[in-house]
Scaffold this active site. Structure first.
Site, PDB file in Angstrom:
ATOM      1  N   GLY A   2      -9.942  -8.256   7.924  1.00 47.67           N
ATOM      2  CA  GLY A   2      -8.721  -7.754   8.549  1.00 47.67           C
ATOM      3  C   GLY A   2      -8.576  -8.185   9.980  1.00 47.67           C
ATOM      4  N   ARG A   6     -16.100  -4.358   9.368  1.00 49.09           N
ATOM      5  CA  ARG A   6     -16.658  -5.303  10.351  1.00 49.09           C
ATOM      6  C   ARG A   6     -17.234  -6.545   9.664  1.00 49.09           C
ATOM      7  NH1 ARG A   6     -17.894  -6.249  15.121  1.00 49.09           N
ATOM      8  NH2 ARG A   6     -19.955  -5.394  15.429  1.00 49.09           N
ATOM      9  N   GLN A  20       0.849  -1.192   0.000  1.00 50.88           N
ATOM     10  CA  GLN A  20       0.000   0.000   0.000  1.00 50.88           C
ATOM     11  C   GLN A  20       0.882   1.238   0.000  1.00 50.88           C
ATOM     12  OE1 GLN A  20      -2.487   1.655   3.426  1.00 50.88           O
ATOM     13  NE2 GLN A  20      -4.077   0.655   2.205  1.00 50.88           N
ATOM     14  N   TYR A  62      -5.491  11.109   4.362  1.00 54.39           N
ATOM     15  CA  TYR A  62      -4.133  11.172   3.856  1.00 54.39           C
ATOM     16  C   TYR A  62      -4.074  12.160   2.688  1.00 54.39           C
ATOM     17  CZ  TYR A  62      -3.915   7.058   6.838  1.00 54.39           C
ATOM     18  OH  TYR A  62      -4.014   6.202   7.903  1.00 54.39           O
ATOM     19  N   ALA A 113     -10.264 -15.695  30.839  1.00 51.41           N
ATOM     20  CA  ALA A 113      -8.860 -16.008  31.121  1.00 51.41           C
ATOM     21  C   ALA A 113      -8.683 -17.499  31.394  1.00 51.41           C
ATOM     22  CB  ALA A 113      -8.353 -15.182  32.307  1.00 51.41           C
TER      23      ALA A 113
END
Length: 645
Positions: free
Chosen positions: A318, A296, A101, A170, A394
């Site tokens: 992702g 999502r 990218q 950007y 956990a």
């Protein structure tokens, strides 16, 4: 379900991909200080390639040396090519395809004071007398050339494709958006002029890569929260121009970091799954471009449905591949129930990225992220019987790792269900996926063959019966109580009892505590009660929420009319009122019920630890049993302990 469409091949120019899954560019903080590829980055990508992903993109890679920030990858000089070649070679050997990218960060490079900030128009810096100047024509021309030079290096480094990043605030996006671009020369004004910089960059890239190499472009679907910004109609017209200039694929994202729209860039659990798909579908239909849907997408059935309904040609998966690098293999093999799903908590990927305390990103659901080589599962040559006290998130993590390593874990949970507070958290609005994940993890542990005993608190007698070689204490925490007059009145309850349904409140409610749990309780009871006031002793509410979840939660509280009082300490509870000290003044808040959400305290395990010490049994405390913290810490500790036993 076979997911035939998701795992069907696709050919784009000369690039043949084995499936429609794309692992996108995501910041990791794994590059060296001086912007080179590390073995850590290579291991991170290879794990997802081995896991079955069709196309892996590098994280943002700087093209222009003066604007290349530290700790981000760079392709702005020939010195970076060998390291990038090492990355592409590793991806190819593992059976994948590699993309890079190309990135010019604009305001985003401000994390590095030595990096040049390129923006289209002058921008005053709040709180200072300094104004960041708009880019000169000379800088624009140098940046365009830099994109072309970077593309040439990308070919030399062995990349199969390139993505031009034209979104997320950007430089290309900031030139394109009328919110940021107020220029009056050939790079400002009309959409065609504002698109000029991007189109010149695309042409420079295209002229430096082979004809059969496809060019991807990432765009935002629209400018959210930016008044007078880009509309989806503007983006569609821009995409048509880009297609003419040589772009083959549109990767449709959303969001910017100049407003609350940053929540769309790394969308938390608060946003609906697939929230941006319809935008991608419209852009695809109106441009005729091959299109990638983003936002999502964390379930193979969801991804298959998007492709089957012809809304996109590919999907970005992702964070779901951060949570489970074997996502693709598991889905393809029909082992959907074994997938460890991303729940959009953002604790490790986004909060970890912006945190100065975390050296690189991690994942609450996958502590091996960024430690792929170090955390390779190693079978034990001396199996042990390990008693795990507590079946919360956990304890379940410890049990799974121990079992896979060849140990014999036995989970004993005092309640009648697995999942602990992680399951309880799923009762809060928009967090159903967390509850589902807790239930799913419990089932995965059972299906792995771990012995689980419910309604079984760990006692000295139980330890004597089981005779474990080691003990893991993961009994979590319990809600803290107020120590003020009136705290024991019948109209006082706690957050856990409200979320679990044990306590039902009505009328006017005061929630004492404005952290994560207090705000979630306020949201949970909103609509069921008459009025809600949250009282917080610190200077702001939501201090313990990550940035993007905070944006979403605070928006919902605002829309719901929930009142929040900060710098306010509760000093007494009466039958129909709460007395507070706010900024040194005593005030009364009328109410019918009070919900206490001031935090949690570790449950006492002195008897267990003492017995273990006296009888030479090694024990380990993990998660909230040590100190009440986020699930990220609890899972990481449990995993680490289970890997060294």
């Amino acid at each position: 379900m076979a997911f035939d469409k998701l795992f069907s091949p696709i050919k784009i120019r000369g690039l043949e991909l084995k499936n429609r899954v794309m692992f996108p560019a995501m910041g990791t903080k794994m590059a060296t200080e001086d912007k080179f590829v590390t073995q850590q980055i290579i291991d991170y990508h290879v794990a997802r390639v081995v896991g079955g992903c069709g196309l892996n993109f590098s994280e943002v890679c700087s093209v222009y040396a003066p604007a290349a920030p530290k700790k981000f990858l760079s392709i702005a000089g020939d010195e970076y090519t060998p390291g990038l070649k090492k990355l592409t070679d590793a991806i190819h050997i593992a059976g994948g395809k590699a993309g890079v990218q190309l990135w010019l960060g604009g305001l985003a490079v401000g994390s590095d004071p030595t990096a040049m900030i390129i923006i289209p128009s002058p921008m005053p810096v709040p709180g200072t007398e300094y104004t960041i100047p708009g880019a000169s024509l000379e800088t624009i021309n140098e940046a365009v050339k830099a994109f072309g030079d970077a593309a040439k290096r990308a070919v030399e480094a062995g990349f199969d494709t390139i993505e031009f990043h034209a979104g997320h605030n950007y430089v290309p996006h900031s030139f394109l958006s009328p919110f940021f671009n107020r220029r009056e020369d050939e790079y400002g004004g009309s959409l065609e002029n504002r698109a000029r910089f991007s189109i010149e960059c695309i042409k420079a890239i295209r002229s430096n890569i082979p004809e059969d190499m496809p060019l991807f472009m990432r765009v935002v679907a629209q400018d959210d929260y930016l008044e007078g910004g880009l509309t989806i109609e503007d983006i569609i017209e821009f995409c048509k121009m880009a297609k003419e200039a040589g772009v083959d694929v549109i990767d449709v994202s959303r969001g910017n970091f100049s407003s609350a729209a940053i929540k769309y860039e790394v969308p938390p659990v608060d946003l609906p799954r697939g929230f941006n798909v319809e935008n991608a579908a419209r852009i695809r239909k109106e441009t005729g471009l091959i299109t990638v849907a983003v936002g999502r997408i964390n379930d193979p059935s969801q991804a298959e449905g998007i492709l089957e309904s012809d809304k996109a040609d590919m999907v970005v998966i992702g964070r779901a591949q951060l949570a489970d690098p074997e996502f693709c293999n598991k889905a393809k093999e029909g082992k959907v129930d074994t997938i460890i799903k991303c729940v959009g908590c953002n604790q490790g990927c986004y909060d970890g990225f912006v945190s100065t305390e975390m050296p690189f990103i991690t994942c609450m659901r996958n502590p091996a992220l960024g430690r792929e080589a170090e955390y390779t599962m190693v079978k034990t040559d001396s199996p042990k019987k390990v008693l795990i006290a507590g079946g919360g998130i956990a304890g379940l993590e410890a049990a799974m790792v121990l079992k896979k390593r060849g140990h014999n874990p036995i989970v004993c949970e005092a309640s009648d269900a697995l999942g602990g507070q992680f399951a309880l958290a799923g009762a809060a609005p928009r967090k159903e996926e967390m509850r589902e994940a807790a239930i799913s993890r419990g089932k995965q542990v059972v299906n792995e063959g771990v012995e689980v005993r419910l309604n079984t608190p760990v006692t000295i007698e139980l330890i004597e019966e089981i005779k474990p070689d080691e003990v893991i204490i993961a009994i979590g925490s319990s809600p803290m109580s107020l120590n003020i007059p009136g705290a024991n009145q019948p109209n006082v309850t706690n957050s856990h009892d409200v979320l679990s349904g044990k306590s039902v409140v009505s009328g006017k409610i005061v929630v004492i505590g404005g952290g994560l749990v207090g705000l979630e309780v306020a949201e949970y009871i909103h609509g069921k009660v008459e009025d809600i006031t949250v009282v917080e002793m610190l200077d702001q509410v939501a201090k313990d929420l990550g940035e993007l979840r905070k944006v979403s939660v605070m928006e919902n509280l605002y829309v719901g009319g929930v009142k929040t009082l900060t710098n306010a300490k509760c000093i007494e509870i009466k039958e129909k009122e709460v007395i507070i000290d706010k900024d040194g003044n005593t005030e009364s808040i009328p109410c019918d019920s009070i919900v206490v959400a001031i935090g949690a305290r570790s449950r006492n395990f002195d008897a267990i630890s003492k017995y273990c010490e006296e009888n030479g049994i090694r024990y380990h405390a993990v998660g909230d049993a040590v100190r009440a913290r986020r699930a990220l810490n609890a899972v990481a500790e449990a995993s680490e302990v289970a890997r060294v036993i």
